[in-house]
Design a protein around this motif. Structure first.
Motif: not given
Lengths: 507, 255
Positions: B198-223
């Motif tokens: 809420p305080a920072s708004g949305s910060c886009r993360i620019w991809a450092p490389l091209s490819g296909r996502v095989v997994e996203s960090n599951p530990s970030l689901d909770s925070g």
């Protein structure tokens, strides 16, 4: 009227005809000539023998008047020039031409030389050697000499004019004119010449007609077609007549123009896309600045407008629509952006399966039956798998949209084409959707061309086109309205790494 | 003399006016320079907390000006903006030392968010780009897209990607991560994730490389606690099957 190829052919045929008929005529006329001469010779010999035997009795009795009368009677017949009797010394003892009687003939002269070779006494002479042909006053004559041999009855006769030691008593010389024979030969020569001219003329006309019909006209049509194509009319079609070489040529020509016009279409499309890329850069720069102004101001004002007011609603509209503009321009930029490239071996079945899976997640496919190639039909080819996946996704989404709510089926087929110098993989995506109107068929690969009411940016097929083109392949479409559409992607199986393509992909 | 807040290098008056309209009510001062020479002159005369730089301005190649600025003023973070924001341009801007990228057209929230983040980052000590990413201790090659995001190629050929401490420092908590889905495509220089608060708004993360996502960090689901505490380790965002690492790594900075 005579074009060059016809005249050359006629000239060649005329030369052959002249040589053939000439040799043939030479042989015919020669044998005709020999036959006529031998006939004259024969009759001269007969005549000579007749005179000799009919005068024999008068000679034995030495009755010179009777002898002269017989010779005159015989010698006055047509064609007989001279009848002379010479004695052994060469003195003319009788001639129809009475003035020459008593004169001597020159034994060295050609006529005598036959018998009196080297001044030897006259001996027996064979029949062919007795005749000779010579020319007097421009007319050819045949002379025949007939020796009168000494016989016992001659030296035993009462007159005792001849001694028994003599072998030859004299010579009967008959000369016949060959004028008639020469006339005949000349006449047959003329006939043959006439025949020759007629033959050449008739063959010439026949060849001209044939050549004109079989070669001249098709060739001039071909020349016309080539000129039309050179002038840019690639739709020109030749009429194919028959299966001969000319027919095959016409077929190849039509095939060539078809391929040319396909290649031209591809190049034009490629040009359009290239200029679109340049345009995108220009548009993005020019439009995004004013859009920034509009978007920032309107979103800023939106936050400060009273909740539920009409102004707020209007501002919401402005913000929403401006963001829509932003997405459109962004789409253009995405289209022009560099595509990450990594080439490798691609399994056609695997990439098709992935594309189908992805599209199923994005669209409602419940009413669409998708059939993919069976496992044993898999083809492995060299390509950028992600880009090919994108092509298939775009084609499948297009097909799904064409099918719509009504339901239908999509069939994906693969084929390996071994014709030509490179192998090609062909992937067809066939749907039973609403089809494309013929007038729109030429534009489906154009950016922003869309018939969809809501969904789609109009870039899907243009992107597919650009990717396939980068792979050195082609993409084509066939469609029947209300029946369905078939998109065919054709890619080289083993990709040749073209330097300019590589450069483009890696920026 | 206290530092002015923002130098906006921009030749389009309506964009400058709009930015002023958005930033001044927040108590932020904005000075505009219309060309490359004006920008250099302003930087000589005043101290600024941050620069907002349009790449297409008269008189100078924007990328060159960016390189000059980051070389001469290593403590001055630069936000790069342009109307022609291709992935290639974004990658080049990070490589030249840009702190973040703001594609045009932007709205008030996006502008305000990026300006707040860059100022927060600077005020927290604002390490220079060169210091922004610490050396990773784990195996594998780590390369970063400027001071923004990083990628580490593992032994299995998969790349782990995440954000740098500089990004984390620019954000104010509590964070929420928007991560790519399994099978999604990433393109070097195109946003693939976002960190929001809420305080920072949305910060886009620019991809450092091209490819296909095989997994996203599951530990970030909770925070997003791991991202804040250990952005280069347990706070990774996704694992990607790279398409073209051999070529794309050349665009990244070695750590």
């Amino acid at each position: 009227m005579f074009d060059r190829i016809t005249s050359k052919l006629i000239l060649a045929v005329a030369i052959v005809a002249i040589i053939l008929i000439g040799v043939f005529s030479y042989l015919i006329v020669g044998s005709h000539h020999r036959e006529l001469i031998s006939r004259v010779e024969h009759s001269a010999v007969q005549l000579s023998e007749t005179i000799k035997s009919s005068t024999r009795y008068d000679m034995l009795l030495n009755r010179r008047e009777d002898l002269h009368r017989i010779i005159d009677t015989v010698g006055n017949q047509d064609g007989i020039e001279k009848v002379r009797i010479l004695n052994k010394e060469g003195a003319i003892i009788y001639s129809r031409d009475s003035e020459s009687v008593g004169t001597m003939v020159d034994k060295q002269a050609e006529a005598c030389y036959v018998c009196h070779a080297e001044d030897l006494p006259l001996e027996r002479l064979s029949i062919p050697d007795r005749t000779r042909i010579f020319e007097t006053n421009g007319v050819r004559n045949l002379g025949i000499i007939n020796p009168i041999y000494n016989e016992p009855s001659c030296w035993e006769a009462d007159c005792h004019a001849h001694a028994p030691t003599q072998k030859v008593l004299g010579v009967l010389d008959v000369t016949m004119s060959l004028a008639e024979v020469d006339d005949q030969i000349l006449a047959s020569g003329r006939k043959i010449l006439l025949l020759l001219v007629t033959a050449i003329f008739l063959t010439g006309v026949t060849i001209w007609l044939f050549v004109q019909r079989l070669i001249g006209r098709p060739v001039s049509e071909l020349v016309k077609a080539t000129n039309a194509v050179a002038a840019g009319d690639l739709s020109y079609k030749l009429e194919v007549r028959g299966e001969d070489e000319i027919g095959q040529l016409a077929r190849s020509f039509n095939d060539m123009t078809e391929r040319l016009s396909e290649a031209q279409r591809q190049i034009q499309q490629s040009d359009r896309l290239a200029s679109l890329g340049r345009l995108a850069a220009g548009i993005a720069h020019e439009i995004n600045n004013p859009l920034t102004g509009v978007l920032t101001y309107s979103s800023f004002l939106l936050k400060r407008s009273a909740e539920g007011s009409e102004t707020r609603e209007d501002l919401e509209t402005i913000v929403r629509e401006t963001k829509r503009c932003r997405d459109i321009v962004k789409g253009l930029l995405d289209f022009a952006r560099r595509v990450p490239s990594v080439d490798g071996e691609v399994s056609a079945n695997a990439v098709i399966e992935r594309a189908v899976k992805i599209v199923r997640n994005q669209l409602s496919f419940d009413n669409i039956l998708v059939s993919s190639p069976s496992a044993e039909e898999d083809i492995v080819f060299w390509a950028n798998e992600n880009q090919i996946l994108q092509v298939l996704i775009n084609l499948l989404m297009n097909s799904a949209d064409a099918i719509g709510e009504a339901g239908g089926s999509i069939t994906v087929e693969t084929r390996l084409d071994r014709e030509g110098d490179r192998e090609h993989v062909e992937i067809d995506v066939v749907d039973t959707g609403k089809g494309i109107e013929p007038e729109n068929l030429g534009q489906v690969f154009d950016p922003f061309f869309t018939t969809k009411v809501k969904r789609g940016t109009g870039l899907g097929l243009a992107v597919a086109w650009a990717i396939v083109e980068k792979h050195g392949g082609t993409i084509s479409v066939e469609s029947t309205p209300d029946r369905g559409t078939k998109f065919s992607v054709r890619l080289p199986r083993d990709r040749e790494p073209a330097p300019f393509l590589k450069g483009e992909q890696t920026r | 003399m206290s530092a002015l807040d923002i130098l906006f290098v921009e030749d389009e008056p309506v964009v400058v006016l709009a930015a002023r309209k958005v930033l001044e009510p927040e108590g932020l001062t904005l000075v505009a320079a219309g060309d490359g020479e004006g920008a250099r002159e302003s930087l000589r005369q005043h101290e600024y907390r941050a620069v907002l730089l349009d790449l297409m301005i008269p008189g100078v190649a924007g990328m060159e000006l960016l390189e000059d600025m980051t070389a001469q003023h290593p403590d001055l973070p630069v936000i790069v903006t342009t109307g022609y924001a291709t992935a290639g341009k974004i990658v080049a801007a990070f490589k030249a030392g840009g702190f973040d990228f703001l594609p045009k057209p932007f709205d008030d929230d996006e502008l305000l968010s990026v300006v707040r983040r860059v100022l927060r980052y600077r005020d927290r000590g604002g390490r220079t780009v060169a210091e922004a990413v610490e050396v990773e201790r784990e195996s594998g090659e780590v390369r970063s897209l400027g001071s923004h995001s990083w990628a580490r190629l593992g032994d299995d050929g998969m790349a782990t990607v995440g954000v740098t401490r500089a990004v984390v420092e620019s954000l104010a908590g509590p964070l929420r991560a928007r991560l790519p889905g399994l099978g999604d495509e990433t393109v070097q220089g195109v946003a693939f994730a976002a960190l929001e608060s809420p305080a920072s708004g949305s910060c886009r993360i620019w991809a450092p490389l091209s490819g296909r996502v095989v997994e996203s960090n599951p530990s970030l689901d909770s925070g997003c606690e791991p991202v804040v505490t250990d952005p280069l380790g347990s706070g990774w965002l996704a694992r990607v099957a790279p398409w073209n690492w051999q070529e794309e790594r050349n665009e990244l900075t070695v750590r």
